[in-house]
Design a protein around this motif. Sequence first.
Motif, PDB file in Angstrom:
ATOM      1  N   PHE A 220      37.572  35.653  25.382  1.00 36.97           N
ATOM      2  CA  PHE A 220      38.639  36.093  26.314  1.00 36.97           C
ATOM      3  C   PHE A 220      38.243  36.464  27.698  1.00 36.97           C
ATOM      4  N   LYS A 221      36.898  36.245  28.222  1.00 37.95           N
ATOM      5  CA  LYS A 221      36.739  36.405  29.686  1.00 37.95           C
ATOM      6  C   LYS A 221      37.821  36.042  30.640  1.00 37.95           C
ATOM      7  N   GLN A 222      38.312  34.933  30.543  1.00 37.46           N
ATOM      8  CA  GLN A 222      39.585  34.429  31.623  1.00 37.46           C
ATOM      9  C   GLN A 222      40.657  35.186  31.355  1.00 37.46           C
ATOM     10  N   VAL A 223      40.984  35.525  29.928  1.00 36.10           N
ATOM     11  CA  VAL A 223      42.212  36.336  29.819  1.00 36.10           C
ATOM     12  C   VAL A 223      42.058  37.929  30.692  1.00 36.10           C
ATOM     13  N   PHE A 224      40.689  38.448  30.491  1.00 35.40           N
ATOM     14  CA  PHE A 224      40.593  39.620  31.092  1.00 35.40           C
ATOM     15  C   PHE A 224      40.651  39.410  32.733  1.00 35.40           C
ATOM     16  N   PHE A 225      40.323  38.370  33.211  1.00 29.50           N
ATOM     17  CA  PHE A 225      40.369  38.082  34.749  1.00 29.50           C
ATOM     18  C   PHE A 225      41.810  38.165  34.827  1.00 29.50           C
ATOM     19  N   ILE A 226      42.744  37.378  34.094  1.00 25.58           N
ATOM     20  CA  ILE A 226      44.170  37.281  34.444  1.00 25.58           C
ATOM     21  C   ILE A 226      44.693  38.639  34.543  1.00 25.58           C
ATOM     22  N   ALA A 227      44.700  39.268  33.323  1.00 29.81           N
ATOM     23  CA  ALA A 227      45.269  40.463  33.084  1.00 29.81           C
ATOM     24  C   ALA A 227      44.725  41.756  34.217  1.00 29.81           C
ATOM     25  N   GLY A 228      43.323  41.740  34.603  1.00 26.72           N
ATOM     26  CA  GLY A 228      42.771  42.555  35.417  1.00 26.72           C
ATOM     27  C   GLY A 228      43.307  42.315  36.873  1.00 26.72           C
ATOM     28  N   THR A 229      43.654  41.041  37.274  1.00 25.96           N
ATOM     29  CA  THR A 229      44.086  40.782  38.456  1.00 25.96           C
ATOM     30  C   THR A 229      45.685  40.802  38.574  1.00 25.96           C
ATOM     31  N   ILE A 230      46.320  41.375  37.658  1.00 25.63           N
ATOM     32  CA  ILE A 230      47.934  41.388  37.813  1.00 25.63           C
ATOM     33  C   ILE A 230      48.199  41.982  38.928  1.00 25.63           C
ATOM     34  N   PRO A 231      49.166  41.632  39.755  1.00 23.59           N
ATOM     35  CA  PRO A 231      49.429  42.305  40.921  1.00 23.59           C
ATOM     36  C   PRO A 231      49.774  43.691  40.862  1.00 23.59           C
ATOM     37  N   MET A 232      50.541  44.203  39.945  1.00 23.62           N
ATOM     38  CA  MET A 232      50.838  45.573  39.861  1.00 23.62           C
ATOM     39  C   MET A 232      49.647  46.463  39.636  1.00 23.62           C
ATOM     40  N   GLY A 233      48.683  45.902  38.889  1.00 24.86           N
ATOM     41  CA  GLY A 233      47.330  46.578  38.320  1.00 24.86           C
ATOM     42  C   GLY A 233      46.646  46.739  39.805  1.00 24.86           C
ATOM     43  N   ILE A 234      46.500  45.869  40.699  1.00 28.91           N
ATOM     44  CA  ILE A 234      45.956  45.820  41.863  1.00 28.91           C
ATOM     45  C   ILE A 234      46.632  46.931  42.799  1.00 28.91           C
ATOM     46  N   TYR A 235      47.728  46.844  42.861  1.00 32.74           N
ATOM     47  CA  TYR A 235      48.796  47.319  43.691  1.00 32.74           C
ATOM     48  C   TYR A 235      48.456  49.092  43.442  1.00 32.74           C
ATOM     49  N   ILE A 236      48.752  49.167  42.074  1.00 33.04           N
ATOM     50  CA  ILE A 236      48.616  50.611  41.664  1.00 33.04           C
ATOM     51  C   ILE A 236      47.342  51.386  42.041  1.00 33.04           C
ATOM     52  N   ALA A 237      46.275  50.428  41.795  1.00 35.17           N
ATOM     53  CA  ALA A 237      44.827  50.606  42.035  1.00 35.17           C
ATOM     54  C   ALA A 237      44.583  51.325  43.555  1.00 35.17           C
ATOM     55  N   ALA A 238      45.379  50.442  44.373  1.00 34.69           N
ATOM     56  CA  ALA A 238      45.402  50.602  45.818  1.00 34.69           C
ATOM     57  C   ALA A 238      46.028  51.642  46.247  1.00 34.69           C
ATOM     58  N   SER A 239      46.313  52.867  45.466  1.00 33.75           N
ATOM     59  CA  SER A 239      47.050  54.006  45.515  1.00 33.75           C
ATOM     60  C   SER A 239      46.147  55.185  45.149  1.00 33.75           C
ATOM     61  N   TYR A 240      46.889  56.311  44.874  1.00 28.42           N
ATOM     62  CA  TYR A 240      46.302  57.612  44.276  1.00 28.42           C
ATOM     63  C   TYR A 240      46.613  57.602  42.902  1.00 28.42           C
ATOM     64  N   ASN A 241      47.284  56.503  42.371  1.00 25.74           N
ATOM     65  CA  ASN A 241      47.750  56.780  40.933  1.00 25.74           C
ATOM     66  C   ASN A 241      46.580  56.760  40.025  1.00 25.74           C
ATOM     67  N   GLN A 242      46.631  57.503  38.977  1.00 29.47           N
ATOM     68  CA  GLN A 242      45.549  57.610  38.059  1.00 29.47           C
ATOM     69  C   GLN A 242      45.587  56.486  36.961  1.00 29.47           C
ATOM     70  N   ASP A 243      46.697  55.948  36.859  1.00 29.40           N
ATOM     71  CA  ASP A 243      46.751  54.642  36.127  1.00 29.40           C
ATOM     72  C   ASP A 243      45.556  53.588  36.463  1.00 29.40           C
ATOM     73  N   ALA A 244      45.046  53.497  37.613  1.00 27.27           N
ATOM     74  CA  ALA A 244      43.931  52.630  37.750  1.00 27.27           C
ATOM     75  C   ALA A 244      42.644  53.190  37.027  1.00 27.27           C
ATOM     76  N   PHE A 245      42.323  54.149  36.657  1.00 23.32           N
ATOM     77  CA  PHE A 245      41.336  54.854  35.954  1.00 23.32           C
ATOM     78  C   PHE A 245      41.671  54.529  34.492  1.00 23.32           C
ATOM     79  N   GLY A 246      42.933  54.865  34.185  1.00 23.62           N
ATOM     80  CA  GLY A 246      43.146  54.509  32.776  1.00 23.62           C
ATOM     81  C   GLY A 246      43.190  53.025  32.413  1.00 23.62           C
ATOM     82  N   ILE A 247      43.760  52.272  33.117  1.00 21.71           N
ATOM     83  CA  ILE A 247      43.561  50.843  32.764  1.00 21.71           C
ATOM     84  C   ILE A 247      42.265  50.295  32.889  1.00 21.71           C
ATOM     85  N   GLY A 248      41.622  50.670  33.757  1.00 21.47           N
ATOM     86  CA  GLY A 248      40.028  50.389  33.843  1.00 21.47           C
ATOM     87  C   GLY A 248      39.227  50.532  32.447  1.00 21.47           C
ATOM     88  N   ILE A 249      39.302  51.881  32.005  1.00 18.85           N
ATOM     89  CA  ILE A 249      38.734  52.235  30.898  1.00 18.85           C
ATOM     90  C   ILE A 249      39.293  51.610  29.950  1.00 18.85           C
TER      91      ILE A 249
END
Length: 506
Positions: A220-249
């Motif tokens: 499911f590499k392509q599925v990981f790509f789609i889910a990992g580049t979901i706009p809210m995920g990147i938007y949150i990662a481009a802030s101070y929110n710790q969700d970026a760490f949580g989702i990444g792990i």
Amino acid sequence: MNRGLGQIKDKLDIFALFKKSRMQIRERWLYAVLGGIVFFGSLFIFDGWSGLALTISSVATVMIMLLIVLMGKVLYRDAFLTIVCFGILFCLLTPVLDTPDETAHLARAMYLARGKIFVSQEDSQLLISEDYELIYDQSQKTLFENDLNVHDSGILMIESDGLKATNAYAFISYLPQALGIGFGRMVNLSVLWSYYLGRIFNLLFYATMIALAIKITPLFKQVFFIAGTIPMGIYIAASYNQDAFGIGIIFVTLAFYFRLLSKEDHQIKVLEIVGYTGLCMLITVTKFPFVLLVLLPAFIPFRKFDKAAYQCVFLGIILAAGFSLAWMNFYTAIPHPFVPEGVNMIKQLQFLVGDPIANMQMMGLNLLEGSINYLMLFNFGWLSYGSNGLGLLYLFFYGSVAVFYPRELRQSRLTRIGALLITVGIYVGITLSMYLTWTPVGSSVVNGVQGRYFIGFLPLIPLMLNIGPAFKQLDQLQVKHYYNIVTLVPVYFLIMSFTLTLKQYY
């Protein structure tokens, strides 16, 4: 003579590189042009056709078109480049402190930058840099409006009660942001650029984790790509929110699980189970309900383990359960400072058990209706603007990929059922925790549930629902077209989401 041969070889290498680059542009220039059309078309549809937005769009379009041309080689590199490209745009163009809960997360990052690992129970010890007040005063001002660039980092400390709101998260969730702030202060950058460095370091960590997950998962590499580049995920990662760490792990943990799942008979070893359990324990201190992922190996067919490894699965579950209880006891010792009026966990539990049948019905209805929270994945700012239409389109796109993803490995019924049970368990756990900790006693509606809380289990969906043909049933051209669709459509969704921010502020 050897020197002459070397020069000829260098020229040939340069020529080969030029030829390869020209072929890459020839293959992808149409997709890049389509990206530009999507960009300006979205600006027009969302009514962002103003002077400054148009100027920014012109620069951003060139950047994105170059990204599209460079994509298509290695998927995990594509993911990293995509996240960094759009993340930098979100990072710089999203106004100061204008992402969910960024005020509290900034305070915790500043606290950690002072070397403070644990949140103190004494208010007099909750000290952060006076820079926080400067930043807070410029809240919701854009890069072009705030005056933080004229201020050097201060040396005085101020008290911050908001730190208590982050006690449910371990300090490790804030290391990237704190490193960014610390580096900015070390090289004497202004308050503005130290602030943005914190955002950028958080983004780079997220991009690295998503790329790592895609690289190590065999499924499911392509599925990981789609889910990992979901706009809210990147938007949150481009802030101070710790969700970026949580989702990444979480994504790395799921990739590790898929690696275990693809093993041959008797190939799963003790050390692999120990590593997986460790990752799940790390998840506990960042995204508590996702600790249930520790149960996933129990649903892998027994024949794939050696004897000792299968026993370690259950030891790991017991260890993770004990660690979770200890962590819960630790972080609840400091009450959340911004709990809404009428919230009381003990009384809420008493209410639930007082009439269990009626309350099970109530919770069931909330779980069903709560699926609408998915659309919040396309609400940005402090959930103040967005597009439900984009959310619905993305739901259709991701659902189609998840269901009809070309099959790489036939999964056992036990594995599919296990993934379903754990996904439902996480969903129920998130909803129930918000009912107990964020909803007034006796309410019939659960408060505080947001769509971003569910990003973590998106890669599990195809494991449950996938009914696609095997990859070997597709010819090379079909595989190539499929790859283009699942990597370019997410980029176009990111383009449309980014234009929402341009329209809102520029």
